[in-house]
Design a protein around this motif. Structure first.
Motif, PDB file in Angstrom:
ATOM      1  N   PRO A 113      -6.772   0.348  -6.134  1.00 46.00           N
ATOM      2  CA  PRO A 113      -7.084   1.641  -5.522  1.00 46.00           C
ATOM      3  C   PRO A 113      -7.655   1.560  -4.103  1.00 46.00           C
ATOM      4  N   TRP A 114      -8.243   0.436  -3.735  1.00 43.06           N
ATOM      5  CA  TRP A 114      -8.828   0.317  -2.393  1.00 43.06           C
ATOM      6  C   TRP A 114      -7.958  -0.476  -1.430  1.00 43.06           C
ATOM      7  N   GLU A 115      -6.795  -0.892  -1.889  1.00 39.83           N
ATOM      8  CA  GLU A 115      -5.852  -1.584  -1.005  1.00 39.83           C
ATOM      9  C   GLU A 115      -5.413  -0.620   0.097  1.00 39.83           C
ATOM     10  N   MET A 116      -5.230  -1.130   1.283  1.00 41.95           N
ATOM     11  CA  MET A 116      -4.800  -0.277   2.387  1.00 41.95           C
ATOM     12  C   MET A 116      -3.298  -0.009   2.303  1.00 41.95           C
ATOM     13  N   ILE A 117      -2.970   1.257   2.415  1.00 47.31           N
ATOM     14  CA  ILE A 117      -1.589   1.704   2.529  1.00 47.31           C
ATOM     15  C   ILE A 117      -1.441   2.160   3.971  1.00 47.31           C
ATOM     16  N   TYR A 118      -0.358   1.784   4.583  1.00 45.29           N
ATOM     17  CA  TYR A 118      -0.156   2.133   5.985  1.00 45.29           C
ATOM     18  C   TYR A 118       0.762   3.350   6.096  1.00 45.29           C
ATOM     19  N   LEU A 119       0.135   4.490   6.338  1.00 47.08           N
ATOM     20  CA  LEU A 119       0.854   5.739   6.498  1.00 47.08           C
ATOM     21  C   LEU A 119       1.699   5.664   7.762  1.00 47.08           C
ATOM     22  N   PHE A 120       2.968   5.988   7.636  1.00 47.95           N
ATOM     23  CA  PHE A 120       3.928   5.879   8.744  1.00 47.95           C
ATOM     24  C   PHE A 120       3.951   4.460   9.311  1.00 47.95           C
ATOM     25  N   ALA A 121       3.621   3.487   8.464  1.00 45.41           N
ATOM     26  CA  ALA A 121       3.626   2.063   8.783  1.00 45.41           C
ATOM     27  C   ALA A 121       2.593   1.662   9.833  1.00 45.41           C
ATOM     28  N   VAL A 122       1.664   2.557  10.200  1.00 42.89           N
ATOM     29  CA  VAL A 122       0.663   2.206  11.211  1.00 42.89           C
ATOM     30  C   VAL A 122      -0.758   2.662  10.910  1.00 42.89           C
ATOM     31  N   ILE A 123      -0.941   3.739  10.150  1.00 39.32           N
ATOM     32  CA  ILE A 123      -2.278   4.291   9.910  1.00 39.32           C
ATOM     33  C   ILE A 123      -2.815   3.774   8.578  1.00 39.32           C
ATOM     34  N   PRO A 124      -3.859   2.908   8.602  1.00 37.08           N
ATOM     35  CA  PRO A 124      -4.392   2.373   7.339  1.00 37.08           C
ATOM     36  C   PRO A 124      -5.228   3.430   6.605  1.00 37.08           C
ATOM     37  N   ILE A 125      -4.972   3.529   5.310  1.00 32.84           N
ATOM     38  CA  ILE A 125      -5.706   4.474   4.470  1.00 32.84           C
ATOM     39  C   ILE A 125      -5.848   3.846   3.082  1.00 32.84           C
ATOM     40  N   PRO A 126      -7.041   3.878   2.476  1.00 30.32           N
ATOM     41  CA  PRO A 126      -7.181   3.329   1.127  1.00 30.32           C
ATOM     42  C   PRO A 126      -6.229   4.034   0.154  1.00 30.32           C
ATOM     43  N   ALA A 127      -5.652   3.280  -0.750  1.00 28.32           N
ATOM     44  CA  ALA A 127      -4.649   3.807  -1.674  1.00 28.32           C
ATOM     45  C   ALA A 127      -5.151   5.020  -2.448  1.00 28.32           C
ATOM     46  N   ILE A 128      -6.388   4.983  -2.903  1.00 26.23           N
ATOM     47  CA  ILE A 128      -6.918   6.095  -3.697  1.00 26.23           C
ATOM     48  C   ILE A 128      -7.054   7.355  -2.845  1.00 26.23           C
ATOM     49  N   VAL A 129      -7.424   7.197  -1.594  1.00 26.71           N
ATOM     50  CA  VAL A 129      -7.528   8.341  -0.684  1.00 26.71           C
ATOM     51  C   VAL A 129      -6.124   8.896  -0.423  1.00 26.71           C
ATOM     52  N   PHE A 130      -5.173   7.995  -0.220  1.00 23.35           N
ATOM     53  CA  PHE A 130      -3.785   8.412  -0.040  1.00 23.35           C
ATOM     54  C   PHE A 130      -3.317   9.198  -1.266  1.00 23.35           C
ATOM     55  N   ALA A 131      -3.625   8.698  -2.472  1.00 23.82           N
ATOM     56  CA  ALA A 131      -3.183   9.349  -3.712  1.00 23.82           C
ATOM     57  C   ALA A 131      -3.717  10.774  -3.802  1.00 23.82           C
ATOM     58  N   ILE A 132      -4.991  10.950  -3.517  1.00 25.31           N
ATOM     59  CA  ILE A 132      -5.598  12.281  -3.582  1.00 25.31           C
ATOM     60  C   ILE A 132      -4.947  13.215  -2.564  1.00 25.31           C
ATOM     61  N   ALA A 133      -4.776  12.730  -1.344  1.00 27.22           N
ATOM     62  CA  ALA A 133      -4.149  13.553  -0.300  1.00 27.22           C
ATOM     63  C   ALA A 133      -2.691  13.866  -0.642  1.00 27.22           C
ATOM     64  N   TYR A 134      -1.981  12.879  -1.181  1.00 28.67           N
ATOM     65  CA  TYR A 134      -0.565  13.043  -1.533  1.00 28.67           C
ATOM     66  C   TYR A 134      -0.401  14.093  -2.635  1.00 28.67           C
ATOM     67  N   VAL A 135      -1.262  14.036  -3.643  1.00 27.28           N
ATOM     68  CA  VAL A 135      -1.194  15.012  -4.733  1.00 27.28           C
ATOM     69  C   VAL A 135      -1.541  16.406  -4.210  1.00 27.28           C
ATOM     70  N   ALA A 136      -2.602  16.504  -3.422  1.00 30.27           N
ATOM     71  CA  ALA A 136      -3.000  17.806  -2.875  1.00 30.27           C
ATOM     72  C   ALA A 136      -1.885  18.395  -2.006  1.00 30.27           C
ATOM     73  N   TYR A 137      -1.319  17.578  -1.131  1.00 33.39           N
ATOM     74  CA  TYR A 137      -0.240  18.059  -0.270  1.00 33.39           C
ATOM     75  C   TYR A 137       0.981  18.457  -1.095  1.00 33.39           C
ATOM     76  N   SER A 138       1.340  17.660  -2.085  1.00 29.42           N
ATOM     77  CA  SER A 138       2.522  17.962  -2.901  1.00 29.42           C
ATOM     78  C   SER A 138       2.346  19.268  -3.664  1.00 29.42           C
ATOM     79  N   ILE A 139       1.144  19.516  -4.181  1.00 30.09           N
ATOM     80  CA  ILE A 139       0.877  20.788  -4.869  1.00 30.09           C
ATOM     81  C   ILE A 139       1.011  21.947  -3.881  1.00 30.09           C
TER      82      ILE A 139
END
Length: 185
Positions: A113-139
């Protein structure tokens, strides 16, 4: 091939009236065609990086084909709510592997959950933060409508990835919870 052959493309795409008429294979086939090369590239790029990380979790099942079965079942499961919602909608079409890719991505988030995911291959974001934002945006985007993106498939694909991973590997839930309270960057 489907980009070059419109008849093939139309036969493979997710089209609820055809499914209701018995073409149940479209629950799977839609996941193997994409709108264009960028759509395909984005899905396969995500699948490659996150799929490699979780493939080992599933390999032990079904004589080594567990990951493939997980992925295909995710493609199917992600579309069930869209099918129910659009069963009689003759103008509804959907395609792409996003439901399966979301399942893989969310299974990965359970692992790290704390691994960095690179949004648009350049912006680092913790995976769990990405998950929350992704779910909120998708809803939000699903409620707004008006786009050609099946946000409902993203949500249900992600949910399938979480539930299937917990069912097949129950200790992963405790691992996830422990990782959440002990962030490691």
């Amino acid at each position: 091939m489907a980009w070059q052959n419109k008849t093939l493309f139309n036969r493979l795409i997710f089209y609820p009236p055809a499914i209701s008429a018995g073409q149940w294979d479209r629950f799977v086939t839609h996941g193997f065609i994409h709108a264009d090369s960028m759509h395909l590239l984005f899905n396969m790029f995500t699948l490659y990086f996150f799929g490699r990380a979780i493939e080992g979790l599933y390999r032990e099942f079904v004589f080594g084909y567990g990951f493939v079965i997980f992925y295909v079942l995710a493609i199917v499961a992600a579309m069930i709510p869209s099918y129910i919602k659009n069963k009689r909608n003759a103008s509804y079409l959907s395609l792409g592997a996003s439901g399966g890719v979301s399942a893989v991505l969310f299974a990965f988030i359970l692992l790290a959950p704390w691994e960095m995911i690179y949004l648009f291959a350049v912006i680092p974001i913790p995976a769990i933060v990405f998950a929350i934002a992704y779910v909120a945006y998708s809803i939000y985007a699903n409620k707004q409508g008006g786009s050609n993106i099946n946000h409902l498939a993203h949500l249900w694909g992600g949910a399938f990835g979480v539930v299937a991973t917990i069912i097949l590997h129950p200790p992963i839930l405790l691992h996830f919870l422990n990782a959440l309270i002990s962030p490691q960057f």
